[in-house]
Design a protein around this motif. Structure first.
Motif, PDB file in Angstrom:
ATOM      1  N   GLU A 174       0.622  -1.007   0.052  1.00  0.00           N
ATOM      2  CA  GLU A 174      -0.162   0.126   0.081  1.00  0.00           C
ATOM      3  C   GLU A 174       0.909   1.357  -0.086  1.00  0.00           C
ATOM      4  OE1 GLU A 174      -2.929   1.798   3.429  1.00  0.00           O
ATOM      5  OE2 GLU A 174      -3.029  -0.481   2.899  1.00  0.00           O
ATOM      6  N   MET A 175       0.588   2.320  -0.708  1.00  0.00           N
ATOM      7  CA  MET A 175       1.025   3.412  -1.035  1.00  0.00           C
ATOM      8  C   MET A 175       0.605   4.635   0.046  1.00  0.00           C
ATOM      9  SD  MET A 175       2.593   2.967  -4.639  1.00  0.00           S
ATOM     10  CE  MET A 175       1.148   2.076  -5.447  1.00  0.00           C
ATOM     11  N   LEU A 176       1.375   5.378   0.593  1.00  0.00           N
ATOM     12  CA  LEU A 176       1.035   6.523   1.208  1.00  0.00           C
ATOM     13  C   LEU A 176       1.880   7.597   0.552  1.00  0.00           C
ATOM     14  CD1 LEU A 176       1.064   5.285   5.001  1.00  0.00           C
ATOM     15  CD2 LEU A 176      -0.957   5.368   3.396  1.00  0.00           C
ATOM     16  N   THR A 177       1.055   8.925   0.167  1.00  0.00           N
ATOM     17  CA  THR A 177       1.930   9.794  -0.411  1.00  0.00           C
ATOM     18  C   THR A 177       2.476  10.828   0.911  1.00  0.00           C
ATOM     19  OG1 THR A 177       0.075  11.214  -0.684  1.00  0.00           O
ATOM     20  CG2 THR A 177       0.878   9.705  -2.337  1.00  0.00           C
ATOM     21  N   VAL A 178       3.663  11.403   0.405  1.00  0.00           N
ATOM     22  CA  VAL A 178       4.206  12.469   1.363  1.00  0.00           C
ATOM     23  C   VAL A 178       4.776  13.538   0.425  1.00  0.00           C
ATOM     24  CG1 VAL A 178       4.843  11.284   3.260  1.00  0.00           C
ATOM     25  CG2 VAL A 178       6.623  11.483   1.517  1.00  0.00           C
ATOM     26  N   ALA A 179       4.452  14.838   0.711  1.00  0.00           N
ATOM     27  CA  ALA A 179       4.835  16.048  -0.152  1.00  0.00           C
ATOM     28  C   ALA A 179       6.251  16.063  -0.527  1.00  0.00           C
ATOM     29  CB  ALA A 179       4.222  17.293   0.390  1.00  0.00           C
ATOM     30  N   MET A 180       6.826  16.415  -1.409  1.00  0.00           N
ATOM     31  CA  MET A 180       8.097  16.751  -1.826  1.00  0.00           C
ATOM     32  C   MET A 180       8.175  18.277  -1.559  1.00  0.00           C
ATOM     33  SD  MET A 180      10.530  14.714  -2.850  1.00  0.00           S
ATOM     34  CE  MET A 180      11.676  15.721  -3.829  1.00  0.00           C
ATOM     35  N   THR A 181       9.351  18.697  -0.915  1.00  0.00           N
ATOM     36  CA  THR A 181       9.649  20.276  -0.831  1.00  0.00           C
ATOM     37  C   THR A 181      10.877  20.619  -1.620  1.00  0.00           C
ATOM     38  OG1 THR A 181      11.148  19.966   1.012  1.00  0.00           O
ATOM     39  CG2 THR A 181       8.803  19.922   1.423  1.00  0.00           C
ATOM     40  N   SER A 182      11.463  21.675  -1.692  1.00  0.00           N
ATOM     41  CA  SER A 182      12.602  22.060  -2.370  1.00  0.00           C
ATOM     42  C   SER A 182      13.687  21.306  -1.861  1.00  0.00           C
ATOM     43  CB  SER A 182      12.691  23.325  -2.589  1.00  0.00           C
ATOM     44  OG  SER A 182      12.721  23.956  -0.970  1.00  0.00           O
ATOM     45  N   THR A 183      13.650  20.837  -0.456  1.00  0.00           N
ATOM     46  CA  THR A 183      14.852  20.108   0.218  1.00  0.00           C
ATOM     47  C   THR A 183      14.553  18.603   0.213  1.00  0.00           C
ATOM     48  OG1 THR A 183      13.673  20.423   2.120  1.00  0.00           O
ATOM     49  CG2 THR A 183      15.458  22.385   1.413  1.00  0.00           C
ATOM     50  N   GLY A 184      13.529  17.985  -0.442  1.00  0.00           N
ATOM     51  CA  GLY A 184      13.272  16.522  -0.434  1.00  0.00           C
ATOM     52  C   GLY A 184      11.937  16.449  -0.002  1.00  0.00           C
ATOM     53  N   PRO A 185      11.622  15.161   0.566  1.00  0.00           N
ATOM     54  CA  PRO A 185      10.378  14.869   1.208  1.00  0.00           C
ATOM     55  C   PRO A 185      10.200  15.708   2.315  1.00  0.00           C
ATOM     56  CG  PRO A 185      11.634  12.700   0.719  1.00  0.00           C
ATOM     57  CD  PRO A 185      12.667  13.802   0.577  1.00  0.00           C
ATOM     58  N   ASP A 186       9.135  15.997   2.651  1.00  0.00           N
ATOM     59  CA  ASP A 186       8.651  16.821   3.786  1.00  0.00           C
ATOM     60  C   ASP A 186       8.818  15.864   5.237  1.00  0.00           C
ATOM     61  OD1 ASP A 186       7.225  17.859   6.206  1.00  0.00           O
ATOM     62  OD2 ASP A 186       5.649  18.793   4.923  1.00  0.00           O
TER      63      ASP A 186
END
Lengths: 449, 449
Positions: A174-186
């Motif tokens: 199962e996949m859970l998303t996390v946001a990307m930021t300009s420094t990598g994953p949040d």
């Protein structure tokens, strides 16, 4: 915009910038103004339709010109099939790959040779195998199989790489998303989720020139990822796909911190497994792929791998070793790639900057390397833009492809892959792309007005 | 003897035979005679020990001389990386392999090109993948996964190939043995077992020059195997590993009946999946592997394969296509292999015939091709013989390796692999081997007297 980029629309020093467009400030525009814009843009679009273009910005693969840089590989052995240590590469055996090939992986990933396995032509295969082995058999011996613990979840920074997602989907993870930021994953979000849910068994990462955003993970992000093993559930493994480790476009590329060292420092050596390949270095279909991991991970990976194969193509590994034998040969080779790719990226960025740097119609991240530029439309417009462009003869990667299950909840991310077309084709395609974004945005603003 | 060979000790016309030994007729010998023989043989064995030999009959792989036959492959492309149909083999893609490579598989296996997939360097990998896919996902779509039906069993003709067994063992598939005869697996037994137990999901077969017995399946056996799909449980699949399809030693090789055609005639096209490779044709570590199957099997195989890789090494496939482009090139090439291998096989057979043709100390099958000669000692002696030979500096494949779980219930089968040593080394090793069989047999007879 969905992705909380903090450093958007960076002006790349190596991109020639020219303000060529009317500023489309939709938020403050009157209905009349919007209608006028729509009319202008629709007329432009009709002109494009009439030209019956056939352009393609979908394929994240090298151009023929790039591939030709490695054509000397066939024949490079000149009849000498024996390695320095006396291995006859023509015969069976050698599950770990030849030392010379492992050394290339070691150079690319910054990991000791003994922690690197050099495999066949596909890092995707190594990633699939690693995930299947971790799931079914475990990477730490008896009792470490994920499948024994019920539901298995994986964190996916978005937008990301569709083939990572499809491996998870295929294996029922199962996949859970996390946001990307300009420094990598949040990382705040990542740490919170992992601490709260021990069924999260890992995370996909493309740490340098992330596919598609182009982000390079910051030192702090690397350090915090190395520490995840200390807060995660049992058998947690980050899949560190460093596909673009040496694919710099800028002359002063940002350095990615060494995750292997960071894990050592954090006492979490088993928690990260690294991947790389020469697919976008030599010939895309016949490169050498690498996996780098702790002694324990590598031991159990090899144990399972030994049931699947007798060994990789060592002849091709030796070709690579000879091709890059000279000091500095690898980086000199990558500079040639950059010289070919850079004008294409510059064209994309030039058009994006000209059209969107002074309005809120779109955002994109830095693109100092890798193979993609990631563009975010206003929410709800990605599919529309892809369709408009497609109808006008400019093929784009389907909207949603950069999200698990193909579903972008904001419908705003579009991946642009400019390496295969010629510079002139990229120019032409980007004019159409920009036009489609504007048209879709104006129509949406009108509908909402 | 365990294996009901009906046609044992065949005299090979191409083997020079000379009666050189005392006939050891143990059954009718007196204790005094046995003691005398033991003394003589022990003295001979002591002499061998003193020579501190270092010989190896374990490795079923090509010799350097054989590998050199294909050294022209590196460089054969001469800068031309484009196939006849315009595919740039350097780039990504093409899950099925290039048409030219699939045509080689089609030639070897006698299956239409459209039913052949050309993969990477390992048919073992294709077999593992096929079994894993059949088990976990199914080869006939929704609901066809073996894992959904509880216990999964596979038939293993013995003696057989250890890497087949280890795939089953790794995937948790239970193995049931059936006897090999001089015409292939004992089909009465196979049909009975399959009719009685729907949890039997398939059977391993090496139909030509079977590993290790050298048996070629008879036309009747092929036809009866093709019919198994009509009496077996759901999703039954024969794994037809035709590893030695073109590896003939005799000038008039026995032809193997075409299983693909036989299945068509029996209406069981989905019940057999074929494998082959060029591993023992070109370079063992960098050949091209093939899977051939019905449209349905191939469709679902490719569906799953697409999650694991973007495509095989097409550059190496094109090398193979060019190397074998001329009419008759492949069979001419195999004749060169035969010329190298044949004297080694002849040496093994000469010694076996001289020592055991007129007594009951051992049995072996025909060996008109392939890579092995399978020898059966009197029951209970294989481990002893392997140890005696090993102590005397002649390494043999561990006894039991040719049986599932490494357990030969009769402890009598020994696999002899003569391709790697020189002819002189094979001569020397076989003298020791014969001596060890005699010594162990006499000692056993004495202990039982």
């Amino acid at each position: 915009m969905q992705a909380p980029y903090t450093n958007l629309k960076t002006h790349h020093k190596w991109v020639e910038f020219s303000a060529e467009d009317t500023t489309l400030n939709l938020s403050n525009a009157s209905v009349e103004q919007l209608q006028e814009w729509k009319q202008q843009l629709s007329a432009e679009y009709d002109n494009v339709l009439a030209r019956k273009l056939n352009l393609d910005l979908t394929r994240g693969k090298p151009s023929a010109e790039q591939l030709s840089l490695s054509d000397a590989m066939d024949g490079i052995l000149a009849g000498d099939y024996i390695t320095a240590s006396g291995i006859d590469v023509r015969n069976y055996g050698g599950l770990e790959g030849i030392p010379e090939a492992r050394a290339i992986g070691s150079d690319i990933l910054g990991v000791p040779v003994e922690n690197v396995l050099a495999g066949g032509n596909s890092s995707l295969t190594l990633m699939y195998q690693t995930m299947a082995i971790a799931h079914q058999f475990g990477l730490a011996g008896e009792g470490s199989a994920w499948s024994q613990e019920g539901t298995v979840k994986f964190l996916c920074p978005v937008p990301g790489y569709d083939r990572h997602y499809s491996v998870c989907e295929h294996l029922g993870i199962e996949m859970l998303t996390v946001a990307m930021t300009s420094t990598g994953p949040d990382m705040d979000q990542v740490e919170k989720m992992i601490a709260a849910d021990p069924s999260i068994k890992g995370m996909w990462c493309v740490p340098k020139y992330s596919n598609p955003t182009g982000v390079v993970y910051s030192d702090e992000t690397v350090e915090r990822i190395a520490n995840l093993g200390n807060i995660a559930g049992k058998n947690f493994r980050v899949f560190w796909d460093n596909a673009y480790a040496i694919h710099d476009l800028s002359d002063n590329p940002v350095a990615l911190a060494n995750i292997f060292e960071a894990c050592k420092a954090a006492g979490t050596e088993d928690s990260v497994i690294q991947f790389a390949s020469t697919s976008k270095v030599t010939h895309a279909g016949s490169g050498v792929a690498f996996i780098a991991a702790s002694d324990t991970n590598l031991k159990f990976f090899k144990l399972a791998l030994g049931f699947m194969t007798i060994g990789p193509d060592k002849v091709n590994q030796l070709r690579h070793a000879k091709f890059f034998a000279a000091d500095g040969a690898l980086s000199a080779h990558m500079a040639k790639h950059a010289a070919i790719i850079k004008p294409r990226f510059a064209s994309v960025l030039k058009h994006l900057e000209a059209a969107f740097s002074d309005n809120d119609l779109g955002e994109w991240e830095s693109a100092d390397g890798g193979y993609f530029i990631s563009f975010d439309t206003r929410p709800g417009l990605a599919q529309k833009v892809v369709k408009l462009a497609g109808d006008a003869g400019v093929k784009l990667t389907p909207a949603g492809a950069t999200f698990p299950y193909g579903k972008d909840p904001q419908d705003s991310n579009i991946r642009i892959a400019p390496t295969v077309p010629t510079v002139d084709q990229v120019e032409e395609a980007m004019q159409v792309f920009v036009l489609c974004v504007k048209l879709a945005s104006v129509e949406q603003a009108l509908a909402n007005s």
